[in-house]
Design a protein around this motif. Structure first.
Motif, mmCIF file in Angstrom:
data_model
loop_
_atom_site.group_PDB
_atom_site.id
_atom_site.type_symbol
_atom_site.label_atom_id
_atom_site.label_comp_id
_atom_site.label_asym_id
_atom_site.label_seq_id
_atom_site.Cartn_x
_atom_site.Cartn_y
_atom_site.Cartn_z
ATOM 1 N N ASN A 1 6.160 -21.672 88.093
ATOM 2 C CA ASN A 1 6.745 -20.635 87.236
ATOM 3 C C ASN A 1 7.005 -19.403 88.107
ATOM 4 O O ASN A 1 6.069 -18.818 88.644
ATOM 5 C CB ASN A 1 5.769 -20.310 86.104
ATOM 6 C CG ASN A 1 6.231 -19.153 85.239
ATOM 7 O OD1 ASN A 1 7.310 -18.609 85.450
ATOM 8 N ND2 ASN A 1 5.421 -18.777 84.274
ATOM 9 N N GLN B 1 7.709 -16.439 87.481
ATOM 10 C CA GLN B 1 7.150 -15.161 87.031
ATOM 11 C C GLN B 1 5.849 -14.822 87.760
ATOM 12 O O GLN B 1 5.533 -13.653 87.988
ATOM 13 C CB GLN B 1 6.881 -15.203 85.520
ATOM 14 C CG GLN B 1 8.111 -15.422 84.656
ATOM 15 C CD GLN B 1 9.009 -14.201 84.580
ATOM 16 O OE1 GLN B 1 8.593 -13.102 84.937
ATOM 17 N NE2 GLN B 1 10.246 -14.390 84.131
ATOM 18 N N HIS C 1 6.566 -12.754 91.066
ATOM 19 C CA HIS C 1 7.416 -11.558 91.091
ATOM 20 C C HIS C 1 6.759 -10.353 91.759
ATOM 21 O O HIS C 1 7.366 -9.707 92.621
ATOM 22 C CB HIS C 1 7.838 -11.178 89.665
ATOM 23 C CG HIS C 1 8.954 -12.026 89.125
ATOM 24 N ND1 HIS C 1 9.809 -11.600 88.143
ATOM 25 C CD2 HIS C 1 9.347 -13.283 89.430
ATOM 26 C CE1 HIS C 1 10.684 -12.556 87.870
ATOM 27 N NE2 HIS C 1 10.414 -13.583 88.637
ATOM 28 N N GLN D 1 17.848 -12.937 88.099
ATOM 29 C CA GLN D 1 17.108 -14.081 87.538
ATOM 30 C C GLN D 1 17.693 -15.421 87.994
ATOM 31 O O GLN D 1 16.953 -16.389 88.180
ATOM 32 C CB GLN D 1 17.108 -14.007 86.015
ATOM 33 C CG GLN D 1 16.085 -13.041 85.440
ATOM 34 C CD GLN D 1 14.646 -13.495 85.706
ATOM 35 O OE1 GLN D 1 13.960 -12.949 86.561
ATOM 36 N NE2 GLN D 1 14.215 -14.517 84.988
#
Length: 391
Positions: A158, A160, A163, A181
């Motif tokens: 993932n 995320q 980040h 994105q």
């Protein structure tokens, strides 16, 4: 007779179908590949050029780029494609010019792209801005065994999770992206039978980096392809090398993307890592004042540079400007002596610090007095710019 080109945003589903067919031919893509790509970018982010019907187009990626420790809004240009029967007709330059005018009305400071041909994009005001290098090393030659930090697999992967760590490295790296994105999704989107692996480097609560990679068969050997990496400490760098070296029983080569001067290789016992590919991306200054004022500068200098800039496409960038730098910040006012003269193309590698002002003068990209050259050298001093992403 020169065709009459019409520029537009997405209006009808058939527009994107026609562009998909063109991109498949331009980039040797399958219909499945083009569908995945278009969905990732979003139909609203494509621009079209027509002669009655769609004959070409491109994708725009709104993001940011880090210059001197400051984020400058940037639009990436990708997937520029023109139908073969219209190549050489002026369609590509018309498409680029219309796109740049649109971005100028949106007050976008800069734009970046990877060129298939430099000539086209130089006509639109782009010039070389920085590097992307692919490095390679044999796993046997890494010779780093000690692993000071643990590794935590991220399952399912993932983006995320990565980040914050990425942003910490990005703001310290001259030319790095504040990613769109679509770029993040591309990093973790497997191709065909590919499997993508992600690991945090360090404790899960306070990681010091990460590695995202895939593995590929290649003739009689196998390759570990690092798709993305961050190392924020010496211990993380050592762990990175130890981890990839531990694949040596099955993997013969490791490839990763970095700068032309790669700090990761300082950890290696010998100069066994080699550059496999070296690409230059191009940058265009769209809004001169915003681009110069939003960029960061060396904090210890106070200097003034008198510019005279020529831009045949965007009139607001034409004329004389004074760039005043103090405390790491820049301020632009109109007027001045015009002691450093250049066109908008020549401003790009000066802005990015890819070449020194002296180098650019020798290459015929600018003309300046000794005083202006000295000021420009101080103001635009910086490490060689690079990024890890191709788009």
């Amino acid at each position: 007779m020169t065709p009459q080109f019409e520029y537009s945003t997405f209006a009808h589903p058939q527009d994107i179908q026609q562009l998909a067919s063109i991109l498949e031919q331009c980039y040797l893509m399958s219909s499945d590949d083009s569908e995945i790509y278009i969905n990732r970018i979003g139909t609203e982010n494509f621009r079209f050029i027509r002669v009655e019907q769609v004959i070409g187009g491109l994708a725009i990626l709104a993001m940011g780029q880090w210059w001197g420790g400051q984020r400058v809004p940037m639009t990436g240009i990708a997937a520029v494609g023109i139908a073969p029967e219209y190549r050489g007709s002026g369609a590509a330059i018309a498409l680029m010019q219309h796109t740049l005018k649109e971005l100028h009305t949106q007050e976008v400071p800069i734009s970046v792209l990877y060129p298939a041909t430099q000539r086209l994009y130089r006509k639109a005001g782009y010039e070389q801005g920085g590097s992307l290098c692919t490095w390679e090393i044999s796993t046997q030659s890494i010779q780093i065994r000690e692993q000071p930090l643990p590794l935590q697999p991220i399952i399912p992967i993932n983006h995320q999770v990565f980040h914050d760590l990425y942003q910490q490295q990005a703001r310290l790296t001259h030319g790095y992206l504040d990613r769109n994105q679509a770029i993040w999704q591309g990093l973790i989107q497997p191709n065909n039978q590919e499997i993508i692996y992600g690991y945090l480097i360090g404790d899960k609560d306070q990681p010091q980096g990460y590695i995202i990679f895939s593995q590929h068969s290649a003739q009689d050997s196998a390759i570990l392809q690092v798709r993305d990496w961050v190392v924020l400490s010496d211990a993380a760098a050592q762990t990175f090398w130890s981890f990839v070296a531990n694949h040596r029983s099955q993997i013969k080569q490791v490839r990763w993307k970095s700068s032309a001067i790669d700090s990761l290789t300082l950890r290696l016992p010998e100069q066994t890592a080699k550059i496999l590919h070296h690409d230059r991306w191009m940058l265009r200054v769209i809004d001169l004042v915003k681009a110069l004022e939003m960029r960061g500068y060396p904090p210890g200098i106070q200097a003034e540079l008198h510019l005279e800039v020529k831009d045949d496409l965007l009139a607001g960038n034409n004329g004389k400007f004074i760039l005043s730098v103090a405390n790491g910040c820049g301020e632009v006012t109109k007027g001045g002596k015009g002691e450093l003269q250049l066109d908008i193309k020549g401003l790009a590698p000066l802005y990015t610090s890819l070449f020194t002002p002296y180098d650019l003068q020798l290459a015929g990209k600018l003309d300046a007095t000794e005083t202006a050259l000295l000021a420009a050298t101080q103001i635009f001093a910086g490490v060689s710019p690079w990024m890890i992403n191709f788009f």
